[in-house]
Scaffold this motif. Structure first.
Motif, mmCIF file in Angstrom:
data_model
loop_
_atom_site.group_PDB
_atom_site.id
_atom_site.type_symbol
_atom_site.label_atom_id
_atom_site.label_comp_id
_atom_site.label_asym_id
_atom_site.label_seq_id
_atom_site.Cartn_x
_atom_site.Cartn_y
_atom_site.Cartn_z
ATOM 1 N N GLY A 1 0.620 -1.528 -0.149
ATOM 2 C CA GLY A 1 0.118 -0.251 -0.229
ATOM 3 C C GLY A 1 0.606 1.398 0.044
ATOM 4 N N ALA A 2 2.261 1.197 -0.085
ATOM 5 C CA ALA A 2 3.580 2.372 0.189
ATOM 6 C C ALA A 2 2.612 3.885 -0.673
ATOM 7 N N PRO A 3 2.031 3.552 -2.225
ATOM 8 C CA PRO A 3 1.570 4.475 -2.673
ATOM 9 C C PRO A 3 0.763 5.415 -2.468
ATOM 10 N N LEU A 4 -0.035 4.671 -0.771
ATOM 11 C CA LEU A 4 -0.802 5.642 -0.388
ATOM 12 C C LEU A 4 -0.294 6.308 1.117
ATOM 13 N N SER A 5 1.341 6.469 0.983
ATOM 14 C CA SER A 5 1.968 7.128 2.113
ATOM 15 C C SER A 5 1.638 8.298 1.929
ATOM 16 N N ARG A 6 1.142 9.306 3.358
ATOM 17 C CA ARG A 6 1.092 10.353 3.323
ATOM 18 C C ARG A 6 2.123 11.114 4.335
ATOM 19 N N ALA A 7 2.941 12.245 4.316
ATOM 20 C CA ALA A 7 3.345 13.127 5.367
ATOM 21 C C ALA A 7 2.960 14.052 5.640
ATOM 22 N N MET A 8 2.230 13.204 7.152
ATOM 23 C CA MET A 8 2.232 14.624 8.028
ATOM 24 C C MET A 8 2.635 13.766 9.814
ATOM 25 N N PRO A 9 2.523 14.893 10.535
ATOM 26 C CA PRO A 9 3.392 14.431 12.336
ATOM 27 C C PRO A 9 1.534 13.170 12.308
ATOM 28 N N ALA A 10 2.345 12.178 12.816
ATOM 29 C CA ALA A 10 1.612 10.436 13.697
ATOM 30 C C ALA A 10 0.153 11.280 14.080
ATOM 31 N N ALA A 11 0.041 12.219 15.253
ATOM 32 C CA ALA A 11 -1.192 12.665 15.723
ATOM 33 C C ALA A 11 -2.217 13.338 14.566
ATOM 34 N N GLU A 12 -1.779 14.124 13.438
ATOM 35 C CA GLU A 12 -2.721 14.012 12.414
ATOM 36 C C GLU A 12 -2.847 13.165 11.321
ATOM 37 N N LEU A 13 -1.976 11.520 11.514
ATOM 38 C CA LEU A 13 -2.700 10.706 10.892
ATOM 39 C C LEU A 13 -3.384 10.410 11.488
ATOM 40 N N VAL A 14 -3.353 10.217 12.796
ATOM 41 C CA VAL A 14 -4.100 8.917 13.784
ATOM 42 C C VAL A 14 -5.658 9.956 13.492
ATOM 43 N N LYS A 15 -5.280 11.060 13.830
ATOM 44 C CA LYS A 15 -7.177 12.020 13.189
ATOM 45 C C LYS A 15 -7.843 11.754 12.088
ATOM 46 N N THR A 16 -7.028 12.017 10.962
ATOM 47 C CA THR A 16 -7.969 11.874 9.855
ATOM 48 C C THR A 16 -7.654 10.027 9.688
ATOM 49 N N LEU A 17 -6.802 8.788 10.143
ATOM 50 C CA LEU A 17 -7.472 7.806 10.137
ATOM 51 C C LEU A 17 -8.571 7.653 10.489
ATOM 52 N N MET A 18 -8.656 7.842 11.971
ATOM 53 C CA MET A 18 -9.996 7.964 12.575
ATOM 54 C C MET A 18 -11.207 8.386 11.766
ATOM 55 N N ALA A 19 -11.130 10.253 10.945
ATOM 56 C CA ALA A 19 -12.143 10.701 10.227
ATOM 57 C C ALA A 19 -12.663 9.615 9.180
ATOM 58 N N GLU A 20 -12.018 8.885 8.564
ATOM 59 C CA GLU A 20 -11.772 8.853 7.088
ATOM 60 C C GLU A 20 -12.877 7.126 7.921
ATOM 61 N N MET A 21 -12.482 6.415 8.789
ATOM 62 C CA MET A 21 -12.908 5.334 9.509
ATOM 63 C C MET A 21 -14.537 5.792 9.588
ATOM 64 N N LYS A 22 -14.482 6.467 10.452
ATOM 65 C CA LYS A 22 -15.935 7.281 10.140
ATOM 66 C C LYS A 22 -16.986 7.273 8.924
ATOM 67 N N GLN A 23 -15.901 8.097 7.801
ATOM 68 C CA GLN A 23 -16.467 7.913 6.391
ATOM 69 C C GLN A 23 -17.141 6.598 5.897
ATOM 70 N N ALA A 24 -16.517 5.560 5.897
ATOM 71 C CA ALA A 24 -16.343 4.142 5.622
ATOM 72 C C ALA A 24 -17.557 3.743 6.656
ATOM 73 N N GLY A 25 -17.808 4.310 7.606
ATOM 74 C CA GLY A 25 -19.054 3.814 8.222
ATOM 75 C C GLY A 25 -18.812 2.853 9.763
ATOM 76 N N VAL A 26 -17.548 3.255 9.950
ATOM 77 C CA VAL A 26 -17.396 2.661 11.639
ATOM 78 C C VAL A 26 -17.202 3.465 12.732
ATOM 79 N N SER A 27 -17.693 3.428 14.041
ATOM 80 C CA SER A 27 -16.936 4.429 15.141
ATOM 81 C C SER A 27 -15.671 3.874 15.355
ATOM 82 N N PRO A 28 -15.240 4.880 16.089
ATOM 83 C CA PRO A 28 -13.882 4.026 17.159
ATOM 84 C C PRO A 28 -14.820 3.802 18.554
#
Length: 353
Positions: free
Chosen positions: A325-352
Motif C-alpha cells: 500500500g506504499a503509494p497511499l503514503s502521506r507525509a504528516m505528523p503522527a497525531a494528525e495521521l491518527v486523527k485523519t484515519l479516525m475521520a476516514e473510518m467514520k466516513q467508511a461507516g465504522v466508529s472509533p
C-alpha cells in the motif's frame, strides 16, 4: 481488550525496528491509538533507554516488540561465499566486505536480560515476531499483567499462538512491509493476503485477531474490522511521519514511482522481507542459487554494504521496508495521521472505540 489498554481507536502503529522511534510511538499513543517500539535490533540497555524516552513523552499504554527467531547456525563456508558474491558491489564504492560476519540481533529466546527488563518495566503490551518464546517466559510475562500479541502468517502459526495462551494474534498478510513473521522461513509460504488470513483466523480461532499488511487509510481499517478483526496494525503508513527515523532517501523513495513496485527479498537480511525496489533488491536475479547465511548473520553484510554505498552518496542499498500500500503514503505528523484515519473510518461507516 483495546478499551482496557486505554485506546480510543482500534489502530496499532507497527513497531518497525529501526524506523519507529519513542517520539513516533508517543505521538500515536497520545492521539488515542497504540504506539509501538521495536527493540529487536538493540540489547536490553538500548531497550531500557527507548522505554524511558517513551515514558517521558506519554503516560498511555504502548507496545514493545521483540524478535523470537531461532538461533542462527554459523556456517563460515556460506558466509564467505556470500561475502565473495557481494565483494564486487563493495568495490564499486571503494570498499571491501567485512572479513567475517556477526550475529547482529539477539533473539528473546536466548536473551534473559531482555526478559528481566520487560518484567521490570511492565509495558502494557509485548509483541513477538518470528515465533514465540518459551512457555515459561510467556507465563511470567502474563503473570506480570502484560498483554501479549504475536504475529502469524498462516493458520498453523495462529494455532500455535492460541495454544500458547497469547492474548491476540496479528494476522500478517503477504502485502505487509518489512520482515515476514514466519516461524520457520525454510517451510513453504502460502503467501496469504491480509483479508483472506483475517477471515480464516476469525473463523478458526477464539483469540482476537489484529489485521496487518497493506492497510494505509481509514477505509482499510474499517474493512478489516468488518471482516472480524478487533484492530488494524499499520506500519508503512507511519514511515513518512516526521517522527520516524527514516532518512531523506527512504522518504523520497517511498513517495516515488518505486512505491508501486515493492518486492519480497531475503538478500538484505537473510529472511523474506518486503521492501521498495532498489539496487539491493535488483540483485535477486544475479544471486539466484546463492546460499545465504542465516538471519541475522546475513544482515551484517547487508548493513555493511549499505554503509559503504551511503558513504559515497548512494542510498539504494538500504533496507527500505514498505508494504504494497506504499503509494497511499502521506507525509504528516503522527497525531494528525491518527486523527485523519479516525475521520476516514467514520466516513467508511465504522466508529472509533
Amino acid at each position: 481488550m483495546l478499551t482496557q489498554l486505554g485506546m480510543d481507536v482500534p489502530l496499532i502503529q507497527a513497531p518497525m525496528a529501526g524506523v519507529s522511534t519513542p517520539a513516533l510511538a508517543a505521538a500515536v499513543c497520545n492521539a488515542g491509538a497504540l504506539g509501538s517500539i521495536g527493540v529487536g535490533a538493540t540489547d536490553a540497555n538500548g531497550a531500557a533507554k527507548m522505554m524511558a524516552d517513551l515514558k517521558g513523552q506519554t503516560d498511555r499504554a504502548f507496545n514493545v516488540n521483540v524478535f523470537a527467531h531461532a538461533a542462527p547456525v554459523p556456517d563460515p563456508a556460506r558466509e564467505n561465499a556470500w561475502l565473495d558474491f557481494l565483494a564486487p558491489h563493495f568495490a564499486k564504492f571503494g570498499a571491501t566486505p567485512p572479513k567475517s560476519l556477526r550475529v547482529v540481533y539477539k533473539s528473546i529466546l536466548e536473551d534473559d536480560d531482555m526478559v528481566r527488563l520487560l518484567l521490570a518495566e511492565r509495558p502494557a503490551v509485548v509483541s513477538f515476531h518470528f515465533g514465540l518464546p518459551s512457555q515459561d517466559v510467556i507465563l511470567v510475562l502474563k503473570q506480570a499483567g502484560i498483554t501479549l500479541f504475536a504475529t502469524a502468517t498462516s493458520p498453523a502459526e495462529a494455532q500455535q499462538i492460541e495454544r500458547a495462551g497469547i492474548d491476540a494474534i496479528i494476522a500478517q498478510g503477504i502485502e505487509a512491509g518489512g520482515h515476514r513473521g514466519m516461524f520457520d522461513p525454510t517451510l513453504p509460504d502460502d503467501g496469504l493476503g491480509t483479508f483472506a488470513l483475517v477471515r480464516l483466523l476469525v473463523r478458526q480461532c477464539k483469540t482476537p485477531v489484529i489485521a496487518a499488511g497493506g492497510i494505509m487509510d481509514g477505509a482499510g481499517i474499517a474493512a478489516a474490522l468488518k471482516l472480524g478483526a478487533m484492530a488494524a496494525q499499520l506500519g508503512t503508513a507511519f514511515i513518512s511521519c516526521p517522527e520516524s527515523a527514516a532518512d531523506d532517501a527512504y522518504r523520497a523513495a517511498l513517495m516515488g514511482d518505486g512505491a508501486y513496485h515493492t518486492r519480497l527479498t531475503s538478500l538484505i537480511s537473510g529472511r523474506p522481507a518486503r521492501a521498495l525496489s532498489n539496487r539491493f533488491t535488483a540483485l535477486e536475479d544475479e544471486a539466484e542459487g546463492q546460499s545465504l547465511p542465516d538471519y541475522p548473520i546475513a544482515y551484517d553484510a547487508g548493513k555493511a554494504l549499505h554503509a559503504a554505498a551511503k558513504a559515497k552518496g548512494e542510498f539504494g542499498f538500504g533496507a527500505q521496508w514498505a508494504g504494497q500500500g506504499a503509494p497511499l503514503s502521506r507525509a504528516m505528523p503522527a497525531a494528525e495521521l491518527v486523527k485523519t484515519l479516525m475521520a476516514e473510518m467514520k466516513q467508511a461507516g465504522v466508529s472509533p472505540l
